[in-house]
Write an enzyme that holds these catalytic residues in place. Sequence first.
Site, PDB file in Angstrom:
ATOM      1  N   GLY A  12      44.324  -5.628 -23.390  1.00 64.33           N
ATOM      2  CA  GLY A  12      43.789  -7.055 -24.135  1.00 64.33           C
ATOM      3  C   GLY A  12      43.791  -7.951 -22.940  1.00 64.33           C
ATOM      4  O   GLY A  12      43.327  -9.134 -23.506  1.00 64.33           O
ATOM      5  N   ASN A  14      40.607  -8.967 -22.073  1.00 59.96           N
ATOM      6  CA  ASN A  14      39.374  -9.629 -22.521  1.00 59.96           C
ATOM      7  C   ASN A  14      39.801 -10.695 -23.538  1.00 59.96           C
ATOM      8  O   ASN A  14      39.189 -11.670 -23.758  1.00 59.96           O
ATOM      9  CB  ASN A  14      38.374  -8.544 -22.814  1.00 59.96           C
ATOM     10  CG  ASN A  14      37.652  -8.180 -21.524  1.00 59.96           C
ATOM     11  OD1 ASN A  14      36.644  -8.975 -20.976  1.00 59.96           O
ATOM     12  ND2 ASN A  14      37.889  -6.860 -21.132  1.00 59.96           N
ATOM     13  N   LYS A  65      36.350   8.246 -33.365  1.00 64.48           N
ATOM     14  CA  LYS A  65      35.521   7.357 -34.464  1.00 64.48           C
ATOM     15  C   LYS A  65      36.869   7.048 -35.255  1.00 64.48           C
ATOM     16  O   LYS A  65      37.718   7.748 -35.253  1.00 64.48           O
ATOM     17  CB  LYS A  65      34.297   7.943 -34.787  1.00 64.48           C
ATOM     18  CG  LYS A  65      34.712   9.155 -35.644  1.00 64.48           C
ATOM     19  CD  LYS A  65      33.258   9.855 -36.216  1.00 64.48           C
ATOM     20  CE  LYS A  65      33.188  10.780 -37.171  1.00 64.48           C
ATOM     21  NZ  LYS A  65      32.030  11.181 -37.619  1.00 64.48           N
ATOM     22  N   MET A  92      38.405   1.829 -28.203  1.00 62.51           N
ATOM     23  CA  MET A  92      38.000   3.255 -27.720  1.00 62.51           C
ATOM     24  C   MET A  92      37.392   4.123 -28.747  1.00 62.51           C
ATOM     25  O   MET A  92      37.381   5.335 -28.475  1.00 62.51           O
ATOM     26  CB  MET A  92      38.895   3.844 -26.890  1.00 62.51           C
ATOM     27  CG  MET A  92      39.531   2.944 -25.663  1.00 62.51           C
ATOM     28  SD  MET A  92      38.133   2.223 -24.504  1.00 62.51           S
ATOM     29  CE  MET A  92      37.548   3.612 -23.627  1.00 62.51           C
ATOM     30  N   ARG A  93      36.747   3.816 -29.833  1.00 62.65           N
ATOM     31  CA  ARG A  93      36.343   4.486 -30.852  1.00 62.65           C
ATOM     32  C   ARG A  93      34.919   3.787 -31.455  1.00 62.65           C
ATOM     33  O   ARG A  93      34.648   2.650 -31.401  1.00 62.65           O
ATOM     34  CB  ARG A  93      37.182   4.426 -32.261  1.00 62.65           C
ATOM     35  CG  ARG A  93      38.593   5.187 -32.030  1.00 62.65           C
ATOM     36  CD  ARG A  93      39.400   4.948 -33.120  1.00 62.65           C
ATOM     37  NE  ARG A  93      40.965   5.397 -33.026  1.00 62.65           N
ATOM     38  CZ  ARG A  93      40.874   6.732 -33.112  1.00 62.65           C
ATOM     39  NH1 ARG A  93      40.297   7.862 -33.758  1.00 62.65           N
ATOM     40  NH2 ARG A  93      42.222   7.227 -32.569  1.00 62.65           N
ATOM     41  N   HIS A 111      31.142  -3.484 -21.975  1.00 60.05           N
ATOM     42  CA  HIS A 111      31.324  -2.207 -21.376  1.00 60.05           C
ATOM     43  C   HIS A 111      31.219  -2.159 -19.736  1.00 60.05           C
ATOM     44  O   HIS A 111      30.547  -3.221 -19.156  1.00 60.05           O
ATOM     45  CB  HIS A 111      30.051  -1.201 -21.969  1.00 60.05           C
ATOM     46  CG  HIS A 111      30.044  -0.096 -21.248  1.00 60.05           C
ATOM     47  ND1 HIS A 111      30.794   1.258 -21.701  1.00 60.05           N
ATOM     48  CD2 HIS A 111      29.290   0.423 -20.059  1.00 60.05           C
ATOM     49  CE1 HIS A 111      30.616   2.119 -20.970  1.00 60.05           C
ATOM     50  NE2 HIS A 111      29.788   1.907 -20.224  1.00 60.05           N
TER      51      HIS A 111
END
Length: 203
Positions: A12, A14, A65, A92-93, A111
């Site tokens: 967390g 960011n 996903k 991460m999905r 990214h």
Amino acid sequence: MLRIGVLGSGKGSNMVAIARACAAGDIPARIVQVLSDVPEAGILERARELGLSADHVPPGKYRTKLDEEAERAYAGRLREAGVELVVLAGFMRVLKRDFLGAFPQRVINIHPSLLPSFPGLEAWKQALDHGVKVTGCTVHFVDEGVDSGPIIGQEAVVVLPEDTPATLHERIQVAERRLYPAVVGALAEGRISVAGRRTIWRR
Ligand code: GAR
């Protein structure tokens, strides 16, 4: 004030950088909801420490996903909170139509490489293994591909001879914590428009 929803699976950092920029009045936005697919993710704990609404929402039956029901649940939670911009911060999905259709051109991601180089997992390690001398981070609009939407902003990071995956990732994350709040701020101020694959920043 632009109402932001943040999705994350990791520690967390960011999200904290964006929350601090909002709280300091540097960007005309506020985080109204944080959601994670990982119940014990640091991002939920950090968000709660900052007094933000933060919840785990189960991702469903897939590994990489959200399933369709989960996509609708995530979109529903964000809509209920009045979210206008969805910020992926280490989520991460991959997101698909049921989610993206609810927020057209309003989902962004960070990214840890200079896209289109090194999409996918552990991009800092891919860069090191490939032997590039410069890598960095990219903020882009999210489409149905993997790290493939129009690029909004990038910051370069020099690869040092003594770098390990950990030291390189750490310096990329320092750059991320500058770049992401700057991009969110520019979007909140309505200074970014999209023309095909190109984005245009106005002063
Ligand atoms: C960040 O380095 C971000 O670029 C990366 O996950 C980290 C999350 O850190 N995202 C991806 O690799 C997405 N493909 P954080 O939880 O401390 O913000």
